[in-house]
Design a protein around this motif. Structure first.
Motif: not given
Length: 507
Positions: A4, A19, A23, A28, A30, A118, A122
């Motif tokens: 990532c 995150a 995103s 990218k 994690r 989500q 992710v």
């Protein structure tokens, strides 16, 4: 091996916001967390006005407002009576679109952030622990262990430690975390209750009795109580029940408790990490700074860390900036954390100090001075701006330059809603942009167009002048909504020089 661009350790609000921001910017990520699921208790409560302003970039503000509870005013109690009433709506009406304190419990807050994350495909990787990592000029190599015992090797360009006060990332970086722990023990209880302090406003008892704050929660008669535990009761806080804590402050606020839904005790720490980054690894939120809960600043400060770092990481990863841009994260956020710890220390010591002199200050002097102080508009606004974090600025730092009127590079852009136009609507874009109030030169517009920088021009009005803006001045705004450059007589060359000197490429 999963690769990532940014590995995020810790899925509290700070890690989740980081995150989300990354995103949305196409990075990218994690995000891992050692727990089996999100929190189920309402730890942090307050969402400050500045956070609500910044959340507009993620289209989160409306959902937070809908799901939480708006607190219109604060009340200070002494000797069983309200000594001061502070209506937020009056104080902050011309400061921010959100002139109130908003209550949105952390467990619900985290769930909303998880749902939005989500939407970018992710998922939080639960029961996944960071065992260690190495880093060099090319990236980070991390060792992860999953709940079933399996270990994994993960490669990333950068690592973000959002893993709390006992941060594994901070310890692995061998970064000191100086500070201390207050002697006072606090309790927190979510209750169903009744009484005048259950009217949807914030109530604080500053009497000689145990300190007590009552935060309203959504739903009739629901509240969060935060109070001190004194005397011999504090010697074994882990053994305390709600029935064991002092009742004097509760009685002073005339609270009748029907049910206790959750109860816990804790000690308050005040620490700031000596560094917020080392090479390709960064510390955010409680991993970088912890302080007293005075003013409801903790979660909001961590979210601010995430927003500050996110656009800088994205710029470097997409070749829009030199890696040196990342050095400004520590410069900007560490300075704020140091000031915050110092300020909350002073407030905390005032409301919790023991002794006859301290009691006299709280019960005699404060009730007389506070109402007189807040009678002045400037004093009310200063208090609101500080607590709501809209006064936070990055003046005199590497990304900030120039001034125009009362506004300087590094300031939050003053909010103005005039003639049907809200100047914050433009800030929903996550990009460099320019705002001008009055007239703008065709050459500057042409240069901005050629470099992918939107330009918004507002018809000059008295409201802009009242907000501290200058007619025809140019305000270059960063992707996180802070002013990078303010200049009364700026042309295209001024902007060209700004980006070139800092190794930045807009657009």
């Amino acid at each position: 091996m999963k690769r990532c661009e940014v590995l995020i350790v810790g899925a509290g609000p700070t890690g989740l916001v980081l995150a989300l921001w990354l995103s949305k910017l196409g990075i990218k990520v994690r995000i891992i967390d050692r727990t089996s699921g999100p929190g189920t208790t309402s730890r942090a409560l307050a969402v400050q006005a500045r956070t609500l302003e910044l959340y507009r970039q993620l289209d989160l503000t409306a959902a937070v407002l809908e799901r939480g509870h708006r607190v219109p005013a604060a009340n200070l109690w002494v000797k069983g009576q309200v000594a001061a009433h502070l209506p937020f709506s009056v104080i902050g009406a011309f400061v921010t679109p959100y002139p109130f304190l908003h209550i949105f419990p952390q467990d619900e807050h985290e769930q909303l952030l998880i749902e939005r994350l989500q939407g970018f495909g992710v998922e939080v990787e639960r029961e996944t622990e960071l065992m260690g990592f190495n880093q060099d000029g090319q990236g980070v190599s991390a060792q992860l262990r999953h709940g079933d015992g399996l270990e994994e090797h993960c490669e990333a360009n950068y690592l973000a430690g959002c893993d709390g006060a006992r941060s594994t990332v901070r310890k692995a970086l061998d970064i000191d975390f100086p500070g201390g722990t207050y002697q006072q023990v606090f309790y927190v209880a979510d209750v169903q209750a009744s009484g005048p302090a259950l009217n949807g406003e914030l109530h604080v008892d500053i009497d000689e009795a145990d300190f007590l704050a009552v935060f309203p929660l959504a739903g009739s008669g629901r509240a969060r109580l935060i109070g001190t535990v004194r005397d011999e009761r504090a010697e074994h806080p882990d053994q305390l029940r709600f029935e064991d804590v002092g009742q004097r402050a509760i009685e002073h606020l005339k609270i009748q408790i029907q049910q206790v839904n959750w109860f816990s005790t804790y000690r308050v720490h005040h620490r700031v990490a000596e560094h917020f980054s080392r090479q390709r690894a960064f510390l955010l939120g409680d991993a970088a700074h912890v302080h007293s809960p005075a003013g409801g600043q903790g979660m909001n400060t961590g979210i601010g860390d995430a927003i500050n770092l996110a656009w800088k990481l994205a710029s470097v990863l997409r070749g829009k900036a030199q890696p040196g841009l990342l050095d400004t994260y520590e410069i900007e956020r560490s300075a704020f954390a140091q000031r915050l710890v110092s300020t909350t220390d002073q407030v905390f010591n005032f409301i919790t100090a023991d002794g006859r002199v301290a009691a006299l200050l709280r019960t005699r002097l404060a009730p007389r001075l506070i109402p007189r102080l807040v009678a002045f508009k400037t004093a009310r606004e200063f208090l609101f701006r500080t607590v709501s974090q809209v006064t936070l600025n990055y003046r005199y730092m590497p990304l900030s330059t120039g001034n125009a009127g009362h506004v300087q590079g590094g300031d939050r852009l003053p909010w103005v809603a005039e003639g049907g136009r809200d100047n914050f609507n433009c800030l929903n874009r996550m990009c460099w942009q320019v705002q001008v109030y009055g007239a703008v030169s065709a050459s500057l517009v042409q240069w901005c167009s050629g470099h992918g920088i939107p330009v918004d021009v507002f018809i000059w009005s008295e409201a802009h002048e009242a907000a501290g803006l200058v007619r025809d001045a140019v305000y270059l705004i960063r992707p996180d909504g802070y002013i990078a450059l303010a200049r009364s007589n700026a042309d295209a060359q001024v902007l060209e020089d700004y980006f070139e000197e800092r190794g930045l490429r807009p657009g």
